[in-house]
Design an enzyme around this catalytic site. Structure first.
Site, short mmCIF file in Angstrom:
data_model
loop_
_atom_site.label_atom_id
_atom_site.label_comp_id
_atom_site.label_asym_id
_atom_site.label_seq_id
_atom_site.Cartn_x
_atom_site.Cartn_y
_atom_site.Cartn_z
N LYS A 1 1.01 -1.10 -0.13
CA LYS A 1 0.00 0.08 0.09
C LYS A 1 0.85 1.21 -0.04
O LYS A 1 1.67 1.50 0.94
CB LYS A 1 -0.83 0.03 1.30
CG LYS A 1 -1.60 1.29 1.56
CD LYS A 1 -2.58 1.23 2.81
CE LYS A 1 -3.18 2.68 3.16
NZ LYS A 1 -3.99 2.48 4.47
N ASP B 1 -2.20 10.10 4.00
CA ASP B 1 -3.62 9.96 4.20
C ASP B 1 -4.17 10.79 5.09
O ASP B 1 -4.28 10.99 6.38
CB ASP B 1 -3.79 8.47 4.81
CG ASP B 1 -5.15 8.01 5.02
OD1 ASP B 1 -5.96 8.72 4.62
OD2 ASP B 1 -5.38 7.02 5.77
N LYS C 1 -9.50 13.29 8.67
CA LYS C 1 -9.15 12.64 9.94
C LYS C 1 -8.76 13.97 10.89
O LYS C 1 -8.50 15.22 10.38
CB LYS C 1 -7.51 12.21 9.85
CG LYS C 1 -7.46 10.84 9.27
CD LYS C 1 -5.99 10.14 9.12
CE LYS C 1 -6.04 9.05 8.57
NZ LYS C 1 -6.77 7.97 9.22
N ASP D 1 1.51 6.17 5.67
CA ASP D 1 0.67 5.24 4.93
C ASP D 1 1.28 4.91 3.76
O ASP D 1 0.47 4.03 3.00
CB ASP D 1 -0.34 6.10 4.92
CG ASP D 1 -1.64 5.14 5.09
OD1 ASP D 1 -1.69 4.41 5.85
OD2 ASP D 1 -2.85 5.57 4.63
N ASP E 1 -11.72 7.55 4.32
CA ASP E 1 -10.67 7.24 5.04
C ASP E 1 -10.15 5.61 5.09
O ASP E 1 -9.13 5.17 5.55
CB ASP E 1 -11.00 7.62 6.29
CG ASP E 1 -9.62 7.99 7.31
OD1 ASP E 1 -8.52 7.92 6.70
OD2 ASP E 1 -9.48 7.82 8.40
N GLU F 1 -9.14 3.89 2.64
CA GLU F 1 -8.89 3.88 1.09
C GLU F 1 -7.99 2.89 0.81
O GLU F 1 -7.72 2.68 -0.48
CB GLU F 1 -8.10 5.54 1.06
CG GLU F 1 -6.71 5.73 1.32
CD GLU F 1 -6.42 5.44 2.77
OE1 GLU F 1 -7.38 5.66 3.64
OE2 GLU F 1 -5.47 5.01 3.29
N ARG G 1 -7.55 -0.25 1.23
CA ARG G 1 -8.23 -1.35 0.46
C ARG G 1 -8.44 -1.30 -0.84
O ARG G 1 -8.40 -2.14 -1.57
CB ARG G 1 -9.25 -2.13 1.19
CG ARG G 1 -10.25 -1.07 1.60
CD ARG G 1 -11.30 -1.42 2.68
NE ARG G 1 -10.78 -1.18 4.10
CZ ARG G 1 -11.21 -1.47 5.07
NH1 ARG G 1 -12.36 -2.04 5.39
NH2 ARG G 1 -10.59 -0.88 6.34
N1 BES Z 1 -4.03 4.55 7.16
C1 BES Z 1 -4.99 4.20 7.94
C2 BES Z 1 -4.77 3.35 9.18
C3 BES Z 1 -3.51 3.72 10.22
C4 BES Z 1 -3.93 4.19 11.22
C5 BES Z 1 -2.21 3.46 9.85
C6 BES Z 1 -3.19 4.46 12.28
C7 BES Z 1 -1.33 3.78 10.84
C8 BES Z 1 -1.71 4.27 12.00
C9 BES Z 1 -6.21 3.89 7.29
O1 BES Z 1 -6.32 4.29 5.77
C10 BES Z 1 -7.36 4.33 7.88
O2 BES Z 1 -7.58 5.53 8.15
N2 BES Z 1 -8.00 3.55 8.77
C11 BES Z 1 -9.25 3.69 9.36
C12 BES Z 1 -10.50 3.00 8.85
C13 BES Z 1 -11.86 3.60 9.16
C14 BES Z 1 -12.33 5.01 8.40
C15 BES Z 1 -12.88 2.68 9.29
C16 BES Z 1 -8.94 3.53 10.64
O3 BES Z 1 -8.59 2.34 11.20
O4 BES Z 1 -9.35 4.10 11.70
MN MN Z 2 -4.45 4.77 5.20
MN MN Z 3 -7.29 6.27 5.66
#
Ligand code: BES
Ligand code: MN
Ligand code: MN
Length: 503
Positions: free
Chosen positions: A254, A259, A266, A277, A337, A339, A341
């Site tokens: 990825k 992000d 966020k 990310d 968010d 994104e 996947r």
């Molecule tokens: N890149 C983030 C996941 C992440 C979080 C990586 C903290 C490193 C540290 C991912 O794209 C994301 O934003 N995930 C969200 C999903 C949610 C919107 C369902 C999450 O895990 O909070």
């Molecule tokens: Mn992400």
């Molecule tokens: Mn995200």
């Protein structure tokens, strides 16, 4: 080149670095002195003898209580890092490691492996991303490390080549992650890929432009990148083996260069750190570099990574949108968010078209992985239990904290869409890392594909394992290297796993 990491010639005035156990430290200091300073030769203890120019490093690891943690054992990589930390910013830059053969009751090959990882940890902990520091902060550039006479037979050409390969790969992974996101964007990464890989005659590089992605129908990648001022891209690098190809492996990562969350933006506190990310892509980039350096015998490696920036703007994608992925499966966007996947769906689909023996992906995919497995651990998921369990064993051997998480099929139903084949987020919000893994599994099984243009003759489900590195890719000093920022965790195990099966 490898000379720079480990020399077999003694340097003048080198500080001797001597690993000692609780049985052997008395060769260097008396019981009285040991008692007085509380040195027992235990794991990660150090003791400096300035007159003798000697630094003792304890190796005896004794668990306090019975435990089932396979990672709570002696880790030479971490011990090497302890030495770098102990020396800190001091003037000592010339080291001679000696006494490995005396302290380790193992066979020569195991001693060699131990020394390799010790030196790797030492060099990695002495490295710091300092491109923007006025003061040079990376002591590794001046570090001169040799190995003492008694251990010199452990330093073979193969060993120092591997040390060099792993060190180059891990440093690359860390540098790509640590670089500020404005500088490491979907455009600049292309130059990095050329610079780092183009000199290897066994490597071929393909870089897809937005137009090419459009012609292919890679709408997952294109959709997420729509709000950014950078054009999205996808990298495909191939490493040819020396001999006949007997195995093909796809490494998918990825590569979200930043992000922000997109329109589902966020909070400020959560956004900080999101330069990491692209951690999955950086992990596979570093692994690819190390493998190109090592030259495999019969395994062809394909590294595939989309690089995309997730930003809010008038042209951004939205929740409620339904997109047709490269696989032909439609996905309803629940939250912009989630994104990672979406871009990975296209990259994984592309990987299956290469007809590999297996696919591995790495991604900083979910906060859930970190919350449920800690920020030390990687979550490993697989659609093939044998493969997943086999891989996790290598992570254990390398002591890169990784937990096998079975993907429970009861959760799959929760991904079914109302207006689309699948939803980007499961209805059931528990164990987000697991449902994210299940989401990805839809893109390694060609039986689910609906894009006739792919012209797949015989549809196959590909063996695959997934590394959710959201916790382990980067953290503040609480890692093997005790360093702030990117860890480079997983590169060692991936290289080892692939090398081990290169027959
Ligand atoms: N890149 C983030 C996941 C992440 C979080 C990586 C903290 C490193 C540290 C991912 O794209 C994301 O934003 N995930 C969200 C999903 C949610 C919107 C369902 C999450 O895990 O909070
Ligand atoms: Mn992400
Ligand atoms: Mn995200």
């Amino acid at each position: 080149m490898a000379e720079y990491l480990v020399s077999t010639q003694s340097h003048e005035n080198a500080l001797r670095v001597v690993p000692v156990s609780k049985e052997t430290y008395t060769k260097y200091i008396t019981e009285d002195v040991a008692e007085q300073y509380g040195f027992k030769g235990t794991y990660k203890q150090t003791f400096l003898l300035p007159q003798e120019q000697t630094l003792l490093v304890g190796v005896t690891h004794e668990s306090q209580a019975k435990n089932a943690d396979p990672f709570d054992t002696q880790n030479p990589y971490q011990l090497g890092a302890v030495v770098a930390r102990t020396l800190g910013k001091g003037k000592v830059k010339t080291l001679e490691v000696t006494g490995v053969t005396e302290v380790l009751e193992e066979d020569e090959e195991q001693q060699r492996e131990w020394l390799l990882r010790f030196l790797l940890g030492l060099h990695q902990a002495a490295w710091h991303y300092d491109a923007y520091l006025s003061e040079d902060k990376s002591p590794r550039k001046e570090l001169a490390v040799s190995v003492g006479e008694v251990d010199r037979h452990l330093v073979t050409k193969e060993m120092s080549d591997k040390l060099y390969a792993l060190n180059s790969g891990i440093t690359l992974t860390r540098r790509i992650i640590d670089t500020p996101p404005e500088d490491m964007n979907p455009n600049s990464i292309q130059g990095e890929v050329y610079n780092e890989l183009n000199d290897y005659s066994n490597v071929e590089i393909d870089i897809f432009s937005e137009e090419q992605l459009r012609n292919k129908g890679m709408n997952g990648i294109l959709t997420v990148g729509r709000g950014s001022r950078w054009e999205s891209t996808m990298i495909h690098a191939t490493i040819k083996p020396r001999g006949e190809v007997k195995q093909k492996v796809c490494l998918v990562g990825k590569g979200i260069t930043y992000d922000s969350g997109g329109l589902d933006i966020k909070y400020a506190g959560l956004m900080k750190g999101m330069k990491s990310d692209l951690g999955g892509a950086a992990t596979m980039f570093g692994t690819t570099k190390a493998l190109a350096e090592l030259e495999l015998e019969h395994t062809e490696i394909h590294w595939i990574s989309p690089f995309v920036e997730n930003m809010p703007s008038g042209s951004s994608y939205k929740s409620d949108d339904v997109i047709r992925t490269y696989s032909g499966q439609t996905v309803e966007i629940i939250n912009t968010d989630a994104e990672g996947r979406i871009i990975l769906s296209d990259a994984l689909t592309y990987a299956t078209l290469l007809d590999p023996d297996y696919i591995v992906d790495a991604a900083t995919l979910t906060g859930s992985a970190m919350r449920s497995l800690t920020e030390y651990a990687t979550g490993l998921m697989a659609n093939d239990k044998e493969l997943g369990m086999d891989a996790v064993r290598t992570f254990e051997e390398e002591k890169e904290t990784t937990i096998y998480v079975p993907m429970l099929e009861v959760m799959r139903n929760s991904l079914k869409g109302t207006f689309s084949d699948i939803r980007s987020l499961a209805q059931d919000l528990n164990a987000g890392h697991m449902s994210a893994g299940l989401f990805l599994s839809h893109f390694v099984d060609q039986n689910l594909f609906r894009n006739e243009d792919l012209e797949i003759e015989e549809k196959k489900a590909y063996p695959w394992f997934h590394l959710d590195i959201a916790g382990s890719a980067m953290n503040e000093g609480k890692n093997d290297l005790m360093a702030n920022g990117a860890t480079g965790q997983s590169v060692r195990s991936l290289v080892e796993y692939i090398q081990k099966h290169d027959t």
